[in-house]
Design a protein around this motif. Structure first.
Motif, mmCIF file in Angstrom:
data_model
loop_
_atom_site.group_PDB
_atom_site.id
_atom_site.type_symbol
_atom_site.label_atom_id
_atom_site.label_comp_id
_atom_site.label_asym_id
_atom_site.label_seq_id
_atom_site.Cartn_x
_atom_site.Cartn_y
_atom_site.Cartn_z
ATOM 1 N N THR A 66 0.901 -1.256 -0.050
ATOM 2 C CA THR A 66 0.072 0.010 0.134
ATOM 3 C C THR A 66 0.816 1.565 0.022
ATOM 4 O O THR A 66 1.391 1.788 0.950
ATOM 5 C CB THR A 66 -1.067 -0.705 0.798
ATOM 6 O OG1 THR A 66 -1.811 -1.386 1.378
ATOM 7 C CG2 THR A 66 -2.276 1.298 1.687
ATOM 8 N N LEU A 67 0.254 2.100 -1.168
ATOM 9 C CA LEU A 67 1.220 3.600 -1.487
ATOM 10 C C LEU A 67 0.833 4.290 -0.430
ATOM 11 O O LEU A 67 -0.127 4.098 -0.459
ATOM 12 C CB LEU A 67 2.032 3.297 -2.332
ATOM 13 C CG LEU A 67 2.327 2.271 -3.746
ATOM 14 C CD1 LEU A 67 2.096 2.322 -5.102
ATOM 15 C CD2 LEU A 67 3.711 2.344 -3.316
ATOM 16 N N PRO A 68 1.770 5.264 0.541
ATOM 17 C CA PRO A 68 1.362 6.339 0.948
ATOM 18 C C PRO A 68 0.559 7.072 -0.121
ATOM 19 O O PRO A 68 1.610 8.113 -1.104
ATOM 20 C CB PRO A 68 2.342 7.137 1.959
ATOM 21 C CG PRO A 68 3.764 5.597 1.697
ATOM 22 C CD PRO A 68 3.377 4.656 0.796
ATOM 23 N N LEU A 69 -0.502 7.828 0.539
ATOM 24 C CA LEU A 69 -0.798 8.860 0.057
ATOM 25 C C LEU A 69 -1.362 8.400 -1.287
ATOM 26 O O LEU A 69 -2.804 9.066 -1.687
ATOM 27 C CB LEU A 69 0.388 9.624 -0.460
ATOM 28 C CG LEU A 69 0.652 10.926 0.298
ATOM 29 C CD1 LEU A 69 2.269 12.059 0.277
ATOM 30 C CD2 LEU A 69 0.096 11.350 1.688
ATOM 31 N N LEU A 70 -1.014 8.094 -2.209
ATOM 32 C CA LEU A 70 -1.383 7.345 -3.250
ATOM 33 C C LEU A 70 -2.466 6.097 -3.441
ATOM 34 O O LEU A 70 -3.582 5.342 -3.958
ATOM 35 C CB LEU A 70 -0.805 6.304 -3.849
ATOM 36 C CG LEU A 70 0.283 7.217 -5.128
ATOM 37 C CD1 LEU A 70 1.392 6.446 -5.599
ATOM 38 C CD2 LEU A 70 -0.176 8.007 -5.199
ATOM 39 N N MET A 71 -2.856 5.038 -1.996
ATOM 40 C CA MET A 71 -3.688 4.190 -1.440
ATOM 41 C C MET A 71 -4.315 4.634 -0.234
ATOM 42 O O MET A 71 -3.422 5.070 0.349
ATOM 43 C CB MET A 71 -2.767 2.959 -1.950
ATOM 44 C CG MET A 71 -2.379 2.686 -3.201
ATOM 45 S SD MET A 71 -1.987 0.973 -3.124
ATOM 46 C CE MET A 71 -3.235 -0.065 -2.970
ATOM 47 N N LYS A 72 -5.040 3.867 0.161
ATOM 48 C CA LYS A 72 -5.886 4.175 1.757
ATOM 49 C C LYS A 72 -4.709 3.093 2.481
ATOM 50 O O LYS A 72 -4.475 2.319 1.651
ATOM 51 C CB LYS A 72 -7.069 3.498 1.835
ATOM 52 C CG LYS A 72 -7.934 5.080 0.694
ATOM 53 C CD LYS A 72 -9.195 4.324 1.091
ATOM 54 C CE LYS A 72 -10.004 3.301 0.413
ATOM 55 N NZ LYS A 72 -11.205 3.038 0.301
ATOM 56 N N ALA A 73 -4.553 4.013 3.607
ATOM 57 C CA ALA A 73 -3.992 2.570 4.743
ATOM 58 C C ALA A 73 -4.689 1.411 4.980
ATOM 59 O O ALA A 73 -6.464 1.406 4.972
ATOM 60 C CB ALA A 73 -3.860 3.478 5.593
ATOM 61 N N TRP A 103 0.855 0.467 5.578
ATOM 62 C CA TRP A 103 0.976 1.026 4.801
ATOM 63 C C TRP A 103 2.492 -0.172 4.384
ATOM 64 O O TRP A 103 2.783 -0.868 4.530
ATOM 65 C CB TRP A 103 2.345 2.580 4.692
ATOM 66 C CG TRP A 103 1.192 3.418 4.783
ATOM 67 C CD1 TRP A 103 0.090 3.628 3.731
ATOM 68 C CD2 TRP A 103 0.250 3.447 5.822
ATOM 69 N NE1 TRP A 103 -0.606 5.032 4.662
ATOM 70 C CE2 TRP A 103 -0.676 4.530 5.183
ATOM 71 C CE3 TRP A 103 0.835 3.879 7.424
ATOM 72 C CZ2 TRP A 103 -1.243 5.743 6.496
ATOM 73 C CZ3 TRP A 103 0.449 4.795 8.115
ATOM 74 C CH2 TRP A 103 -0.550 5.862 7.633
ATOM 75 N N ASP A 104 3.043 0.556 3.349
ATOM 76 C CA ASP A 104 4.162 -0.607 2.256
ATOM 77 C C ASP A 104 5.221 -0.992 3.165
ATOM 78 O O ASP A 104 5.987 -0.185 3.974
ATOM 79 C CB ASP A 104 4.767 0.561 0.842
ATOM 80 C CG ASP A 104 4.955 -0.543 -0.399
ATOM 81 O OD1 ASP A 104 6.443 -1.305 0.446
ATOM 82 O OD2 ASP A 104 4.864 -0.506 -1.509
ATOM 83 N N GLY A 105 6.217 -2.322 3.046
ATOM 84 C CA GLY A 105 6.397 -2.398 3.869
ATOM 85 C C GLY A 105 7.564 -2.070 3.740
ATOM 86 O O GLY A 105 9.193 -2.288 4.302
ATOM 87 N N GLY A 106 8.118 -1.409 2.316
ATOM 88 C CA GLY A 106 9.012 -1.225 1.833
ATOM 89 C C GLY A 106 9.952 0.382 1.548
ATOM 90 O O GLY A 106 10.525 0.446 2.254
#
Length: 349
Positions: A206-213, A226-229
């Motif tokens: 889940t990409l911050p700001l581009l997708m919902k948490a 959010w995204d583990g990366g």
């Protein structure tokens, strides 16, 4: 190096397979992944820890299916085939596409993935703290991530004030090399189940700001994910604690960046700091610059291609599929190296 010099590269020695975040870049390994998990590893079965973030987590989930060759082909087809009706899709638009992708990838395979006879899947996610614990709206989330970027610019350790690592992993694997604290981030370990597999995979990408948490993940601490990366972009983890075991790491670049926010800080690369010893048992397999020049636009597929091609999804999909096809050469060279190791091709990380 000593182990490979004495025994060659043997599947029986590989205990850990990391898979990095990086979006479309991970597609380049489709053929290599199919060979690893469809032929090479099955010929020498043993317990193996598969650990990934974002697209890496999705790849490792495909590896755990009964027919990994088919699963990797489906993942490539679904990921490359993303289409959006507008040039700037909303978080809702992206969520619907990604959730549909993951549903099609894992639906009907949940039990195979979490109960695989030999593989122990671990998904890396990030849980927000303080201003990122439960941002009430998009602007609050933006402020939280601006604060996170500023914290990280001061010190990667400071980022631990705003987020922590949550590993959603196979309950049968204790992974002791990972459980003892090794950096500034608190790490929670949650049991991977049928109920949290798809939400965990979604959270991991889940990409911050581009997708919902993502919220409400079963077995995991409450909060926003959010995204583990963001924390573990290229999985700079303490692999050398797994003494006597080999880590085989197919990676799309020749260096390891600890977190997504560290991309602009080359001095933080894992091989250049105090934790260089973590990589002592890691064999990193990466495409050469010469290989990259043969790909469409002279580079790996990446998210910038969405902007470059705009709504011409057919052109982007053609380029990505061509890159995936070129990845067969990576598979062939690794298979040849495993058969006849050439130590002259191995360099220190």
């Amino acid at each position: 190096m000593a182990q490979i010099a004495e025994h060659g590269l043997r599947a029986q020695d590989v205990a850990i397979v990391p898979a990095a975040a990086g979006g479309p870049k991970g597609l380049i390994f489709q053929s290599l992944d199919q060979w690893l998990f469809g032929e090479w590893f099955p010929a020498q079965p043993r317990e193996r820890t598969l650990i990934g973030a974002s697209i890496g987590a999705w790849r490792m989930a495909a590896a755990c299916q009964k027919d990994p060759v088919k699963a990797f082909a489906l993942l490539g087809q679904l990921y490359a085939g993303q289409r959006y009706a507008r040039l700037k899709p909303t978080p809702q638009d992206i969520d619907e596409v990604v959730q549909g992708l993951l549903s099609e990838l894992v639906r009907g395979h949940e039990d195979d993935i979490i109960n695989h006879a030999h593989y122990r899947l671990h998904l890396l996610t990030v849980r927000g703290l303080r201003s990122l614990a439960a941002p009430a709206h998009r602007h609050a989330e933006l402020r939280g991530f601006v604060s996170a970027a500023l914290h990280n610019a001061g010190s990667r350790a400071w980022l631990g004030r705003l987020m922590e690592r949550v590993v959603i992993g196979d309950a049968r694997s204790q992974a002791p090399w990972l459980r003892e604290r090794f950096d500034s981030f608190n790490t929670h370990f949650s049991r991977l189940t049928r109920d949290n597999l798809a939400p965990g995979l979604l959270a991991s990408g889940t990409l911050p700001l581009l997708m919902k948490a993502v919220t409400g993940i079963a077995e995991a601490p409450a909060g926003s994910y959010w995204d583990g990366g963001i924390i573990d972009y290229h999985l700079a983890l303490p692999y050398s604690r797994a003494q006597g075991e080999l880590v085989l790491y197919p990676h799309f670049t020749q260096h390891i960046v600890p977190g997504w926010l560290d991309k602009g800080f080359p001095w933080r690369r894992a091989a250049r700091g105090a934790n260089r010893g973590w990589l002592d048992n890691v064999l990193l397999v990466a495409p050469s610059e010469a290989f990259l020049r043969t790909l469409p636009r002279g580079k790996l597929p990446d998210r910038a291609d969405f902007k470059f091609h705009g709504l011409d999804h057919d052109a982007r999909i053609r380029h990505w599929k061509r890159a995936i096809g070129e990845g067969e050469r990576l598979r062939d060279e690794l298979a040849e190296f495993a058969l006849r190791p050439d130590l002259g091709r191995v360099q220190p990380i």
